[in-house]
Design a protein around this motif. Structure first.
Motif, PDB file in Angstrom:
ATOM      1  N   LYS A   1     -51.941  54.491 -69.346  1.00 44.15           N
ATOM      2  CA  LYS A   1     -52.564  55.499 -68.484  1.00 44.15           C
ATOM      3  C   LYS A   1     -53.671  56.237 -69.234  1.00 44.15           C
ATOM      4  O   LYS A   1     -54.780  56.412 -68.712  1.00 44.15           O
ATOM      5  N   TYR A   2     -53.391  56.655 -70.459  1.00 47.87           N
ATOM      6  CA  TYR A   2     -54.379  57.356 -71.282  1.00 47.87           C
ATOM      7  C   TYR A   2     -55.597  56.465 -71.536  1.00 47.87           C
ATOM      8  O   TYR A   2     -56.743  56.905 -71.392  1.00 47.87           O
TER       9      TYR A   2
ATOM     10  N   GLN B   1     -62.459  54.985 -68.092  1.00 45.90           N
ATOM     11  CA  GLN B   1     -63.226  55.547 -66.975  1.00 45.90           C
ATOM     12  C   GLN B   1     -64.246  56.575 -67.472  1.00 45.90           C
ATOM     13  O   GLN B   1     -65.395  56.583 -67.027  1.00 45.90           O
ATOM     14  N   THR B   2     -63.829  57.412 -68.405  1.00 40.38           N
ATOM     15  CA  THR B   2     -64.740  58.422 -68.963  1.00 40.38           C
ATOM     16  C   THR B   2     -65.891  57.757 -69.703  1.00 40.38           C
ATOM     17  O   THR B   2     -67.058  58.130 -69.527  1.00 40.38           O
TER      18      THR B   2
ATOM     19  N   GLN C   1     -57.786  56.132 -68.475  1.00 41.69           N
ATOM     20  CA  GLN C   1     -58.599  57.337 -68.270  1.00 41.69           C
ATOM     21  C   GLN C   1     -59.776  57.370 -69.243  1.00 41.69           C
ATOM     22  O   GLN C   1     -60.895  57.736 -68.861  1.00 41.69           O
TER      23      GLN C   1
END
Length: 70
Positions: free
Chosen positions: A38-39, A45-46, A42
């Motif tokens: 999950k991290y 995506q960033t 993210q």
């Protein structure tokens, strides 16, 4: 596969259901991996958004980066 397996075959399958202690042990083992996934997702995506914002500016010359020398 769909033609090789029918609902009767699925209904007749035997499954081993682990006890709560084993389920908990598995969850304790696997949960950190899911958190890391999950991290990382993210972060990807960033970084993708940052790249998509900066790259056109760099290519057009609207944004310049100083060369770093040690």
């Amino acid at each position: 596969i769909v033609t090789a397996i029918n609902s009767t075959m699925v209904k007749n399958m035997e499954f081993i259901i682990p006890d709560k202690k084993r389920l908990k042990s598995f969850d304790d083992l696997i949960q950190p991996l899911f958190e890391k996934i999950k991290y990382n997702t993210q972060q990807i995506q960033t970084l993708t958004q940052t790249r998509d914002t900066l790259l056109p500016k760099l290519m057009s010359g609207k944004l310049r980066v100083e060369e770093f020398r040690e």
